[in-house]
Design a protein around this motif. Structure first.
Motif, PDB file in Angstrom:
ATOM      1  N   PRO A  82      42.813  52.573  80.559  1.00 34.67           N
ATOM      2  CA  PRO A  82      42.436  51.520  79.620  1.00 34.67           C
ATOM      3  C   PRO A  82      41.792  50.328  80.321  1.00 34.67           C
ATOM      4  CG  PRO A  82      44.817  51.558  79.939  1.00 34.67           C
ATOM      5  CD  PRO A  82      44.279  52.781  80.607  1.00 34.67           C
ATOM      6  N   ALA A  83      41.029  49.550  79.547  1.00 38.86           N
ATOM      7  CA  ALA A  83      40.374  48.363  80.098  1.00 38.86           C
ATOM      8  C   ALA A  83      41.407  47.372  80.608  1.00 38.86           C
ATOM      9  CB  ALA A  83      39.499  47.717  79.032  1.00 38.86           C
ATOM     10  N   MET A  84      41.047  46.710  81.698  1.00 37.60           N
ATOM     11  CA  MET A  84      41.945  45.749  82.332  1.00 37.60           C
ATOM     12  C   MET A  84      41.513  44.322  82.020  1.00 37.60           C
ATOM     13  SD  MET A  84      44.246  47.444  84.103  1.00 37.60           S
ATOM     14  CE  MET A  84      44.833  46.196  85.248  1.00 37.60           C
ATOM     15  N   ALA A  85      42.470  43.435  81.875  1.00 38.33           N
ATOM     16  CA  ALA A  85      42.161  42.009  81.779  1.00 38.33           C
ATOM     17  C   ALA A  85      41.783  41.499  83.164  1.00 38.33           C
ATOM     18  CB  ALA A  85      43.373  41.243  81.252  1.00 38.33           C
ATOM     19  N   PRO A  86      40.836  40.558  83.243  1.00 38.30           N
ATOM     20  CA  PRO A  86      40.474  40.022  84.563  1.00 38.30           C
ATOM     21  C   PRO A  86      41.681  39.376  85.235  1.00 38.30           C
ATOM     22  CG  PRO A  86      38.886  39.352  82.896  1.00 38.30           C
ATOM     23  CD  PRO A  86      40.045  39.956  82.163  1.00 38.30           C
ATOM     24  N   MET A  87      41.808  39.614  86.530  1.00 41.11           N
ATOM     25  CA  MET A  87      42.864  38.958  87.299  1.00 41.11           C
ATOM     26  C   MET A  87      42.219  37.931  88.228  1.00 41.11           C
ATOM     27  SD  MET A  87      42.019  42.172  88.381  1.00 41.11           S
ATOM     28  CE  MET A  87      43.332  43.166  87.720  1.00 41.11           C
ATOM     29  N   PRO A  88      42.938  36.867  88.604  1.00 44.24           N
ATOM     30  CA  PRO A  88      42.337  35.840  89.448  1.00 44.24           C
ATOM     31  C   PRO A  88      41.883  36.412  90.793  1.00 44.24           C
ATOM     32  CG  PRO A  88      44.446  35.109  88.573  1.00 44.24           C
ATOM     33  CD  PRO A  88      44.330  36.562  88.261  1.00 44.24           C
ATOM     34  N   PHE A  89      40.773  35.913  91.291  1.00 42.96           N
ATOM     35  CA  PHE A  89      40.336  36.284  92.630  1.00 42.96           C
ATOM     36  C   PHE A  89      41.307  35.735  93.668  1.00 42.96           C
ATOM     37  CE2 PHE A  89      36.016  36.407  90.626  1.00 42.96           C
ATOM     38  CZ  PHE A  89      35.728  37.730  90.925  1.00 42.96           C
ATOM     39  N   GLY A  90      41.516  36.499  94.724  1.00 39.96           N
ATOM     40  CA  GLY A  90      42.255  36.001  95.872  1.00 39.96           C
ATOM     41  C   GLY A  90      43.745  35.870  95.695  1.00 39.96           C
ATOM     42  N   VAL A  91      44.305  36.503  94.663  1.00 32.33           N
ATOM     43  CA  VAL A  91      45.736  36.394  94.388  1.00 32.33           C
ATOM     44  C   VAL A  91      46.332  37.803  94.333  1.00 32.33           C
ATOM     45  CG1 VAL A  91      47.488  35.628  92.731  1.00 32.33           C
ATOM     46  CG2 VAL A  91      45.408  34.261  93.087  1.00 32.33           C
ATOM     47  N   VAL A  92      47.435  38.011  95.036  1.00 30.23           N
ATOM     48  CA  VAL A  92      48.098  39.315  95.004  1.00 30.23           C
ATOM     49  C   VAL A  92      48.569  39.589  93.585  1.00 30.23           C
ATOM     50  CG1 VAL A  92      50.079  40.645  95.811  1.00 30.23           C
ATOM     51  CG2 VAL A  92      48.807  39.203  97.411  1.00 30.23           C
ATOM     52  N   SER A  93      48.208  40.758  93.081  1.00 31.05           N
ATOM     53  CA  SER A  93      48.493  41.094  91.687  1.00 31.05           C
ATOM     54  C   SER A  93      48.978  42.525  91.597  1.00 31.05           C
ATOM     55  CB  SER A  93      47.221  40.918  90.850  1.00 31.05           C
ATOM     56  OG  SER A  93      47.292  41.614  89.639  1.00 31.05           O
ATOM     57  N   ALA A  94      50.110  42.723  90.935  1.00 30.92           N
ATOM     58  CA  ALA A  94      50.601  44.080  90.719  1.00 30.92           C
ATOM     59  C   ALA A  94      49.623  44.878  89.866  1.00 30.92           C
ATOM     60  CB  ALA A  94      51.975  44.031  90.049  1.00 30.92           C
ATOM     61  N   ALA A  95      48.987  44.204  88.895  1.00 25.46           N
ATOM     62  CA  ALA A  95      48.020  44.901  88.037  1.00 25.46           C
ATOM     63  C   ALA A  95      46.837  45.399  88.855  1.00 25.46           C
ATOM     64  CB  ALA A  95      47.545  43.968  86.921  1.00 25.46           C
ATOM     65  N   ALA A  96      46.348  44.566  89.774  1.00 24.05           N
ATOM     66  CA  ALA A  96      45.229  44.987  90.622  1.00 24.05           C
ATOM     67  C   ALA A  96      45.658  46.116  91.555  1.00 24.05           C
ATOM     68  CB  ALA A  96      44.713  43.799  91.429  1.00 24.05           C
ATOM     69  N   GLY A  97      46.876  46.032  92.086  1.00 19.85           N
ATOM     70  CA  GLY A  97      47.373  47.095  92.955  1.00 19.85           C
ATOM     71  C   GLY A  97      47.492  48.414  92.229  1.00 19.85           C
ATOM     72  N   ARG A  98      47.999  48.380  91.000  1.00 19.51           N
ATOM     73  CA  ARG A  98      48.144  49.610  90.224  1.00 19.51           C
ATOM     74  C   ARG A  98      46.782  50.202  89.888  1.00 19.51           C
ATOM     75  NH1 ARG A  98      50.363  53.798  90.222  1.00 19.51           N
ATOM     76  NH2 ARG A  98      52.298  52.626  90.546  1.00 19.51           N
ATOM     77  N   LEU A  99      45.830  49.355  89.449  1.00 22.37           N
ATOM     78  CA  LEU A  99      44.495  49.858  89.130  1.00 22.37           C
ATOM     79  C   LEU A  99      43.845  50.487  90.357  1.00 22.37           C
ATOM     80  CD1 LEU A  99      42.000  50.156  87.305  1.00 22.37           C
ATOM     81  CD2 LEU A  99      41.366  47.811  87.968  1.00 22.37           C
ATOM     82  N   ALA A 100      43.957  49.816  91.494  1.00 18.56           N
ATOM     83  CA  ALA A 100      43.344  50.335  92.719  1.00 18.56           C
ATOM     84  C   ALA A 100      43.915  51.702  93.081  1.00 18.56           C
ATOM     85  CB  ALA A 100      43.546  49.350  93.866  1.00 18.56           C
ATOM     86  N   ALA A 101      45.237  51.830  93.015  1.00 22.78           N
ATOM     87  CA  ALA A 101      45.872  53.109  93.347  1.00 22.78           C
ATOM     88  C   ALA A 101      45.486  54.192  92.344  1.00 22.78           C
ATOM     89  CB  ALA A 101      47.383  52.942  93.386  1.00 22.78           C
ATOM     90  N   ASP A 102      45.419  53.835  91.061  1.00 22.21           N
ATOM     91  CA  ASP A 102      45.059  54.821  90.043  1.00 22.21           C
ATOM     92  C   ASP A 102      43.634  55.328  90.239  1.00 22.21           C
ATOM     93  OD1 ASP A 102      47.558  54.548  88.924  1.00 22.21           O
ATOM     94  OD2 ASP A 102      46.894  53.321  87.224  1.00 22.21           O
ATOM     95  N   CYS A 103      42.738  54.446  90.646  1.00 20.68           N
ATOM     96  CA  CYS A 103      41.357  54.857  90.896  1.00 20.68           C
ATOM     97  C   CYS A 103      41.279  55.835  92.069  1.00 20.68           C
ATOM     98  CB  CYS A 103      40.479  53.635  91.162  1.00 20.68           C
ATOM     99  SG  CYS A 103      40.217  52.579  89.721  1.00 20.68           S
ATOM    100  N   VAL A 104      42.023  55.539  93.133  1.00 18.84           N
ATOM    101  CA  VAL A 104      42.025  56.436  94.292  1.00 18.84           C
ATOM    102  C   VAL A 104      42.630  57.783  93.923  1.00 18.84           C
ATOM    103  CG1 VAL A 104      42.921  56.787  96.630  1.00 18.84           C
ATOM    104  CG2 VAL A 104      42.085  54.534  95.940  1.00 18.84           C
ATOM    105  N   ALA A 105      43.738  57.770  93.189  1.00 14.16           N
ATOM    106  CA  ALA A 105      44.370  59.030  92.801  1.00 14.16           C
ATOM    107  C   ALA A 105      43.440  59.867  91.925  1.00 14.16           C
ATOM    108  CB  ALA A 105      45.684  58.745  92.070  1.00 14.16           C
ATOM    109  N   TRP A 106      42.754  59.215  90.985  1.00 11.21           N
ATOM    110  CA  TRP A 106      41.821  59.960  90.122  1.00 11.21           C
ATOM    111  C   TRP A 106      40.724  60.605  90.966  1.00 11.21           C
ATOM    112  CZ3 TRP A 106      36.820  60.735  89.130  1.00 11.21           C
ATOM    113  CH2 TRP A 106      36.472  61.405  87.967  1.00 11.21           C
ATOM    114  N   ALA A 107      40.127  59.828  91.860  1.00 10.08           N
ATOM    115  CA  ALA A 107      39.021  60.337  92.666  1.00 10.08           C
ATOM    116  C   ALA A 107      39.487  61.437  93.623  1.00 10.08           C
ATOM    117  CB  ALA A 107      38.376  59.193  93.446  1.00 10.08           C
TER     118      ALA A 107
END
Length: 336
Positions: A82-107
């Motif tokens: 699903p589409a993600m809400a923008p997260m702040p630049f330069g801030v550690v984010s669980a949402a960004a971490g999950r999206l990043a891992a999901d993209c790698v797993a899919w690929a």
């Protein structure tokens, strides 16, 4: 050239990953024909807005093979969730971490199924992965687990190694993301020999000949005949002898403070280093804008730029895409 497309994973969206991907599409449109982004359309749109001039258009796709059908100077984006809400630049984010891992797993799964020819991964942030509950410290371990699961093997039955390469130097590491004390314990006969086998197989395919492998010692001056430690005598030299008995062109152990210079001048094709910083500092000193990280030992091709998420400059438009472009080039070379 492979007819299968190549996937570029988004990386941590709070960092420079999306931005350098957008830059690469602007700088090398012909090179990137047949590549596509596994990520979030909205976050890629935010990244293209950071570019000077007219931003490239985004072309959402649903299947990897559609990447070849996208018009020139468009960025194909396959959104795995699903589409993600923008997260702040330069801030550690669980949402960004999950999206990043999901993209790698899919690929990774698409590559293991044979749907894509290779992965090029934009940088992850280890704290964000941990915040998201991802049980892996980085790309290498995540991809190793995916490949092992696909093959029906335990993770320890899918040994992998990190190679960092630029036009002047290649180095492969015996251990990767572990504490230095643990890295010393990882310098075992079995691990060194396994590293030499993986290095030989991977580089022989790339060079189309047996690679000349130099092995760095662990201790200063490679132990100075046992005066500064016996790992070279008891562990590293026997592993090199075993590799040579298997037909590999491996030599050493050499003093770690000079072996990289010897490789840089052409005496060796690659240096096997005993731990992370021993091997990566020399390569990164030569310029992170040229460095490429390649995971060896996987049943898929994976390359990555030689830098991290650069939270300090994310969103400013100051990121440099040159290392990513080199990773994109190497991915294409490795799948030919």
């Amino acid at each position: 050239m492979s007819a299968r497309p190549i996937a570029i994973t988004l990386g941590d969206a709070a960092g420079i990953g999306p931005e350098i991907i957008a830059q690469a599409y602007c700088a090398e449109p012909e090179l990137l024909r047949g590549y596509f982004v596994v990520g979030d359309v909205g976050l890629m749109r935010r990244a293209t807005a950071l570019l000077p001039g007219v931003a490239p258009a985004l072309a959402p796709i649903e299947m990897a093979e559609e990447a070849w059908q996208v018009p020139p100077r468009c960025i194909p984006v396959l959104q795995p969730g699903p589409a993600m809400a923008p997260m702040p630049f330069g801030v550690v984010s669980a949402a960004a971490g999950r999206l990043a891992a999901d993209c790698v797993a899919w690929a990774a799964r698409a590559a293991l199924r044979g749907e894509v020819a290779a992965l090029v991964t934009a940088p992850l942030h280890k704290e964000a992965l941990a915040a998201a509950g991802v049980p892996f410290p980085g790309h290498t371990e995540l991809l190793q687990a995916e490949a092992a699961a696909h093959a029906g093997l335990r993770v320890d039955q899918m040994p992998v190694r990190m190679m960092l390469a630029n036009p002047e130097l290649r180095t492969v590491l015996v251990s990767i993301h572990v504490a230095l004390r643990a890295a010393l314990d990882a310098v075992s006969f079995g691990n060194v020999l396994q590293t030499l086998r993986i290095t030989h197989t991977a580089l022989a395919g790339l060079l189309q000949r047996a690679p000349r492998i130099a092995v760095a010692g662990l201790n200063p001056h490679a132990g100075e005949g046992g005066l500064f430690g016996r790992e070279e005598i008891d562990t590293i030299a026997p592993a090199i002898a075993a590799a040579r008995a298997e037909g590999m062109d491996a030599s050493g152990p050499y003093a770690p403070d000079t072996v990289f210079m010897r490789a840089r001048t052409g005496e060796f094709d690659v240096v096997v280093a005993m731990y992370h910083d021993q091997g990566l500092i020399p390569v990164k000193y030569l310029g992170v804008e040229q460095g490429v990280n390649v995971t060896l030992g996987l049943p898929l091709v994976r390359t990555s730029p030689d830098h991290g998420t650069a939270f300090d400059i994310a969103g400013t438009g100051r990121a440099d895409a040159r290392s990513l472009v080199e990773a994109l080039r190497m991915a294409r070379q490795l799948v030919r």
